[in-house]
Design a protein around this motif. Structure first.
Motif, PDB file in Angstrom:
ATOM      1  N   PHE A 198       1.038  -1.317   0.034  1.00 15.91           N
ATOM      2  CA  PHE A 198       0.103  -0.095  -0.029  1.00 15.91           C
ATOM      3  C   PHE A 198       0.878   1.275   0.024  1.00 15.91           C
ATOM      4  N   TYR A 199       1.694   1.159   0.904  1.00 13.62           N
ATOM      5  CA  TYR A 199       2.647   2.499   1.257  1.00 13.62           C
ATOM      6  C   TYR A 199       3.449   2.753  -0.150  1.00 13.62           C
ATOM      7  N   GLY A 200       4.185   1.572  -0.412  1.00 10.61           N
ATOM      8  CA  GLY A 200       5.323   1.514  -1.419  1.00 10.61           C
ATOM      9  C   GLY A 200       4.739   2.009  -2.674  1.00 10.61           C
ATOM     10  N   VAL A 201       3.461   1.504  -3.216  1.00 12.91           N
ATOM     11  CA  VAL A 201       2.844   2.038  -4.225  1.00 12.91           C
ATOM     12  C   VAL A 201       2.686   3.604  -4.257  1.00 12.91           C
ATOM     13  N   PHE A 202       1.990   4.055  -3.044  1.00 14.56           N
ATOM     14  CA  PHE A 202       1.692   5.217  -2.862  1.00 14.56           C
ATOM     15  C   PHE A 202       2.975   6.280  -2.981  1.00 14.56           C
ATOM     16  N   HIS A 203       4.220   5.642  -2.413  1.00 12.05           N
ATOM     17  CA  HIS A 203       5.247   6.562  -2.633  1.00 12.05           C
ATOM     18  C   HIS A 203       5.667   6.809  -3.903  1.00 12.05           C
ATOM     19  N   TRP A 204       5.723   5.555  -4.684  1.00 11.72           N
ATOM     20  CA  TRP A 204       6.344   5.747  -6.001  1.00 11.72           C
ATOM     21  C   TRP A 204       5.564   6.210  -6.884  1.00 11.72           C
ATOM     22  N   ASN A 205       4.261   6.322  -6.808  1.00 13.60           N
ATOM     23  CA  ASN A 205       3.346   7.057  -7.616  1.00 13.60           C
ATOM     24  C   ASN A 205       2.992   8.750  -7.309  1.00 13.60           C
ATOM     25  N   GLU A 206       3.598   8.989  -6.105  1.00 14.66           N
ATOM     26  CA  GLU A 206       3.344  10.305  -5.509  1.00 14.66           C
ATOM     27  C   GLU A 206       4.024  11.293  -6.547  1.00 14.66           C
TER      28      GLU A 206
END
Lengths: 291, 297
Positions: A198-206
């Protein structure tokens, strides 16, 4: 019987066409990025196979310091950010899910209030400014150090651990921190994997916070470079500086380079996609949230 | 005294909560308190000056605000009407697939766009809608429809939002309905089959009624975010040719606040939006709790 089969075939076809709407545009960009720049004009928007296979676009992109730097920035934000997210979220989740203490109800109420009242963009922007975090990648890590929704999801994972195990270690004299590190974390690997994704996808896409907080191009994450290049069509940011370098010796095609940059931004997600399908979907359903 | 002793004994618990709570105080509570800027004039040096409702009066009387509200409401309504039903239909179709391999293939592919960033999605759609050789226009040409530059067309851009939103979210959003379908007792279908019900009849008389409460819950929860209208999408798809028909509250706040540095005025606009949002979220939370027992939290 025959009519039944027909409706089944129609359903299969509709679903197949739906998957094509996802696959064709992505494969088209992949094919374009792998096409020889000299033949790029022959590629139409529906071709999914490169014409004259060539890796020159990726050689150009990956020799560009802005692109390589932005990939490193994105990796740093994603790795460091996700680590901090998991550390803070899991500590809070353990305490709130598996211990009793004075003030617990107050803390839970506080978290629900946080969920309902989202502060606006401007006060957050001014706060980041006041904290001296402008143009600092740490701003992108810190501004969302804990996601309340994800915290509640992890609490549910932690609640599933049988009480007897915790009770046994308590009898052995283990303190809270020891139970957290030795029992809760090792037993919650699926939950932590879910939250990590959840967090990883969020950061990568930010991209948005990076757009407003980071003005120095060398500190941009990949998504911001991509936005500059593909969405805002600012070629000079990427190619302008390179024009001299290649001195016209290598011909290049903007659309192909743009396609290559989009693919670079998707690749990490595709690599993790089997895990995403395994953990993310399940976690999202169990958490009962849509995001 | 006893409480104090207990708290001292539990110091590890408070220590573990310290940094998470510190984060919430710094990045949530302080900015929430900072919303008071809506009633002040921003000063770089010295204290901000209280000005009461001044910014709201300017806001409500500005013509830009009217069109921004209109765009927000129209785009949100279009999405509720045209995007919301698609995942339901998709889940019904996927449910009809008996081959587990094909089912897995379909699900894996249609979930994918949910995980792409809005920048990537904008990149994909800009290329897809390219007027000269974009896939959409090439296919339209086959049917004799002339090429259109959809991204810069005021008539079409909101439909681009609808279609690209379906493309991004319909697959992922079908999960919740598929999960509800899985919970329906197979015995019901067996009984219906014995009574000679066709697959279509089973879908209409068994599956859909069992989805009803999920549909209502998701619909109500969506209403809570009505004022958002999809900031990231508009932000990345927007261009000068179409700004007058796509500028929504959030992009307006961004432009006048971060873009023009009118911090106080932008905060007023964002507080107005936030207040409506909270009323909607609290309202939908309690309605949803009453109907289905499931709330927003």
């Amino acid at each position: 019987m025959r009519r039944l089969e027909l409706s089944k075939i129609i359903i299969y076809i509709i679903l197949f066409l739906s998957t094509l709407t996802v696959l064709v545009p992505i494969l088209n960009l992949l094919a374009l990025s792998l096409t020889d720049p000299g033949k790029a004009h022959l590629m139409s928007g529906l071709d999914i196979w490169p014409k004259g296979l060539s890796f020159i676009n990726y050689e150009l992109l990956l020799s560009n310091p802005l692109i390589t730097g932005s990939i490193l920035n994105s990796v740093w934000i994603t790795v460091a950010g996700t680590f901090l997210n998991l550390l803070l979220t899991s500590m809070a989740a353990y305490v709130l899910a598996r211990t009793t203490f004075i003030g617990k109800k107050l803390v839970l109420l506080f978290l629900i209030v946080i969920m309902v009242f989202e502060p606006g963009l401007i006060p957050e922007y001014l706060l980041v400014k006041d904290l001296g975090l402008m143009n600092d990648l740490n701003a992108l890590i810190l501004y969302k150090a804990v996601n309340v929704y994800y915290l509640f999801i992890l609490m549910r994972f932690f609640q599933d651990i049988p009480e007897e195990i915790l009770e046994a270690s308590r009898i052995d004299g283990a303190g809270h921190f020891r139970i957290y590190t030795w029992i809760i974390l090792p037993l919650s690997k699926p939950g932590l994997a879910t939250l990590g994704l959840f967090y990883g996808v969020f950061h990568w896409n930010e991209y948005f916070r990076a757009t407003i907080y980071i003005s120095e191009p060398a500190k941009w994450p990949l998504q911001v470079v991509l936005r500059q290049f593909v969405v805002r069509k600012d070629n000079t940011a990427i190619i302008g500086s390179q024009n001299d370098l290649f001195g016209g010796a290598v011909s290049f095609d903007f659309a192909s380079l743009q396609a290559g940059t989009i693919i670079l931004a998707i690749v990490p997600l595709l690599i993790l996609y089997p895990f995403i399908l395994k953990y993310y979907a399940k976690g999202a359903l169990e958490g009962g949230v849509k995001d | 005294m006893k409480a104090l002793r207990r708290m001292r004994k539990d110091w590890v618990i408070y220590a573990m909560l310290f940094f998470p709570l510190l984060y919430f105080v710094i990045f949530h509570v302080i900015p929430l308190y900072g919303m008071k800027l809506a009633f002040q004039d921003y000063r770089i040096l010295g204290d901000h000056v209280w000005v009461g409702w001044k910014h709201f009066k300017v806001l409500f009387s500005s013509p830009a605000f009217g069109s921004v509200m209109e765009n927000t409401i129209i785009i949100s309504l279009m999405k509720i009407i045209f995007v919301f039903p698609i995942p339901i239909a998709l889940s019904l179709l996927i449910n009809e697939v008996r081959s587990s391999k094909y089912r897995k293939y379909v699900q894996s592919v249609v979930y994918l766009p949910h995980f792409l960033s809005w920048v990537v999605i904008a990149g994909i759609w800009i290329s897809l809608l390219n007027p000269t050789d974009g896939g959409v226009n090439l296919i339209a040409n086959l049917f004799g429809i002339p090429s259109v530059d959809y991204m810069t067309s005021k008539e079409h851009i909101r439909w681009v939002f609808v279609v690209s939103e379906i493309w991004r979210s319909a697959g992922w959003d079908s999960i919740i309905y598929l999960a509800a379908i899985l919970k329906i007792s197979p015995g019901l279908y067996e009984a219906a089959k014995i009574d000679g019900a066709s697959r279509l009849q089973q879908m209409i008389y068994i599956t859909l009624p069992h989805l009803y409460s999920t549909i209502v819950t998701v619909f109500i929860l969506n209403l809570g975010f009505f004022m958002n209208a999809g900031f990231d999408q508009v932000f990345n798809f927007m261009n000068d040719s179409v700004i007058s028909v796509v500028d929504i509250l959030d992009t307006y706040v961004y432009r006048i606040g971060i873009g023009n540095g009118q911090f106080a005025y932008a905060t007023a606009a964002s507080l107005f939006k936030g207040t409506i949002g909270i009323v909607l979220i609290l309202g939908t939370h309690f309605i949803s709790k009453r109907i289905s027992g499931k709330g927003v939290w």
